[in-house]
Design a protein around this motif. Structure first.
Motif, PDB file in Angstrom:
ATOM      1  N   ARG A 168       0.722  -1.084   0.018  1.00  0.00           N
ATOM      2  CA  ARG A 168       0.169   0.022  -0.002  1.00  0.00           C
ATOM      3  C   ARG A 168       0.851   1.211  -0.114  1.00  0.00           C
ATOM      4  NH1 ARG A 168      -3.567  -0.275  -2.600  1.00  0.00           N
ATOM      5  NH2 ARG A 168      -4.768   1.705  -1.396  1.00  0.00           N
ATOM      6  N   HIS A 169       2.163   1.040   0.508  1.00  0.00           N
ATOM      7  CA  HIS A 169       2.975   2.224   0.623  1.00  0.00           C
ATOM      8  C   HIS A 169       3.382   2.779  -1.059  1.00  0.00           C
ATOM      9  CE1 HIS A 169       3.468   2.514   5.023  1.00  0.00           C
ATOM     10  NE2 HIS A 169       3.964   3.610   4.593  1.00  0.00           N
ATOM     11  N   GLY A 170       3.695   1.354  -1.649  1.00  0.00           N
ATOM     12  CA  GLY A 170       4.066   1.669  -2.971  1.00  0.00           C
ATOM     13  C   GLY A 170       3.026   2.126  -3.923  1.00  0.00           C
ATOM     14  N   VAL A 171       1.817   1.669  -3.805  1.00  0.00           N
ATOM     15  CA  VAL A 171       0.806   2.180  -4.674  1.00  0.00           C
ATOM     16  C   VAL A 171       0.463   3.483  -4.421  1.00  0.00           C
ATOM     17  CG1 VAL A 171      -1.713   1.496  -5.156  1.00  0.00           C
ATOM     18  CG2 VAL A 171      -0.286  -0.365  -4.959  1.00  0.00           C
ATOM     19  N   GLU A 236      -5.303   4.963   4.634  1.00  0.00           N
ATOM     20  CA  GLU A 236      -5.928   4.858   3.403  1.00  0.00           C
ATOM     21  C   GLU A 236      -6.727   5.956   3.134  1.00  0.00           C
ATOM     22  OE1 GLU A 236      -5.801   2.780   0.972  1.00  0.00           O
ATOM     23  OE2 GLU A 236      -4.730   1.016   1.751  1.00  0.00           O
ATOM     24  N   PRO A 237      -6.910   6.371   2.039  1.00  0.00           N
ATOM     25  CA  PRO A 237      -7.847   7.442   1.444  1.00  0.00           C
ATOM     26  C   PRO A 237      -9.208   7.504   1.946  1.00  0.00           C
ATOM     27  CG  PRO A 237      -6.454   6.961  -0.129  1.00  0.00           C
ATOM     28  CD  PRO A 237      -6.226   6.111   0.742  1.00  0.00           C
ATOM     29  N   LYS A 238      -9.804   6.295   1.964  1.00  0.00           N
ATOM     30  CA  LYS A 238     -11.178   6.029   2.590  1.00  0.00           C
ATOM     31  C   LYS A 238     -11.199   6.221   4.031  1.00  0.00           C
ATOM     32  CE  LYS A 238     -11.286   1.750   1.156  1.00  0.00           C
ATOM     33  NZ  LYS A 238     -11.778   0.325   0.932  1.00  0.00           N
ATOM     34  N   LEU A 244      -8.201   8.887  12.415  1.00  0.00           N
ATOM     35  CA  LEU A 244      -7.075   7.701  12.504  1.00  0.00           C
ATOM     36  C   LEU A 244      -5.626   8.011  12.707  1.00  0.00           C
ATOM     37  CD1 LEU A 244      -6.746   4.816  12.777  1.00  0.00           C
ATOM     38  CD2 LEU A 244      -7.081   4.663  10.103  1.00  0.00           C
ATOM     39  N   GLY A 245      -5.183   8.809  11.835  1.00  0.00           N
ATOM     40  CA  GLY A 245      -3.603   9.233  11.803  1.00  0.00           C
ATOM     41  C   GLY A 245      -3.370   9.868  13.069  1.00  0.00           C
TER      42      GLY A 245
END
Length: 308
Positions: A168-171, A236-238, A244-245
């Motif tokens: 997910r970091h890569g994407v 994640e964007p969603k 959360l961050g």
């Protein structure tokens, strides 16, 4: 066979009785000291070095305000703590251990370490790992059930999570910033080092889930005896806009303080505006900036620090 609610209730109560006896909380003085379990916990929390008010302790320990007030007054009368006016807000009174309080903590801390060491020393390496895994599982379940007011819950890492973190970091960093696969390689190296050198007492990974799907992660990695690093914060964007961050970063700070670190550091880049906002909000200070060319782009790297 646990096959109905009443049987399950009896089993939980039986385990509670067993465990409280095992760790000695039923003794009049915890760890052969003159302090009760709650008094000892207050001393432990105040000894971590961060400024706390009575309200902070109420939230942290889940205590009744009136009961905590009486307990704090008793500790103050014994010369173990003092209340000092906050420099940033004169209306607040911060709680601080006195020299006598620090000495009491030192005795409690050493006795606690000795008792746990003795308990673990009676177990084989395999039994110790099974015990730690079971404890982590219990913590995971109760953290999940107690965070009912949030749309997400946090847990420790499990097999397969490191692959998700790397992927997910890569994407996401390619989609949002155009970074090339060398960033994914860097993340893969960080998570591999974390697993290969994992020190559970000093390090932690949090994985955030929402509706059965992983939506975030963050790591605390030991740098040395006094310093830890916050690494690989991802939401994640969603799941953005839900706090959360901030929650992930606050968990890192709380963990680092409880482990006795004096400083928490992180490295980021100036274009990560949302992450930088979280770091500012949670008390980090920008201490260094340096231009660099990485992942196919000219960037400005930043080092942030939080004194604990």
């Amino acid at each position: 066979m646990v096959d109905n609610l009443e049987t399950r209730i009896r089993e939980v109560r039986r385990f509670n009785r067993f465990f409280t006896r095992q760790i000695g909380v039923l003794r009049e003085g915890l760890l052969h000291s003159p302090y009760s379990l709650t008094e000892s916990r207050v001393i432990f929390d105040l000894a971590q070095g961060h400024a706390l008010t009575a309200s902070d302790l109420c939230r942290e320990l889940g205590l009744d305000a009136g009961y905590l007030s009486r307990l704090l007054n008793r500790l103050e009368q014994q010369g173990l703590l003092e209340k000092v006016r906050s420099e940033s807000d004169g209306r607040q009174r911060l709680l601080r251990l006195t020299a006598e309080g620090k000495q009491a903590f030192s005795v409690l801390d050493q006795r606690s370490r000795d008792e746990v060491s003795e308990m673990l020393g009676e177990l084989s390496e395999g039994e110790q790992k099974r015990l730690l895994s079971a404890m982590e599982g219990i913590e995971h379940i109760f953290n999940k059930s107690l965070k009912y007011s949030e749309p997400f819950f946090l847990r420790s890492h499990e097999p397969g999570d490191m692959g998700w973190v790397t992927h997910r970091h890569g994407v996401l960093y390619t989609q949002e910033y155009g970074w090339d696969e060398r960033f994914e390689a860097l993340v893969a190296q960080i998570v591999a080092d974390f697993i290969n050198n994992y020190q559970p007492e000093w390090e932690r990974c949090w994985i955030a889930e929402m509706q059965g799907e992983i939506v975030g992660s963050v790591f605390v990695v030991r740098a040395n005896e006094d310093e830890a690093k916050l690494r690989l914060l991802l939401v994640e964007p969603k799941a953005r806009g839900l706090g959360l961050g901030t929650r992930l970063v606050e968990e890192c700070i709380r963990f680092a303080r409880r482990r006795g670190y004096k400083k928490l550091k992180l490295w980021t880049n100036s274009i990560l505006v949302e992450a930088r906002h979280i770091y500012t909000k949670t008390g980090f200070q920008l201490v260094e900036q340096e231009p660099h060319h990485s992942f196919g782009h000219d960037l400005v790297g930043e080092t942030w620090e939080l004194l604990l």
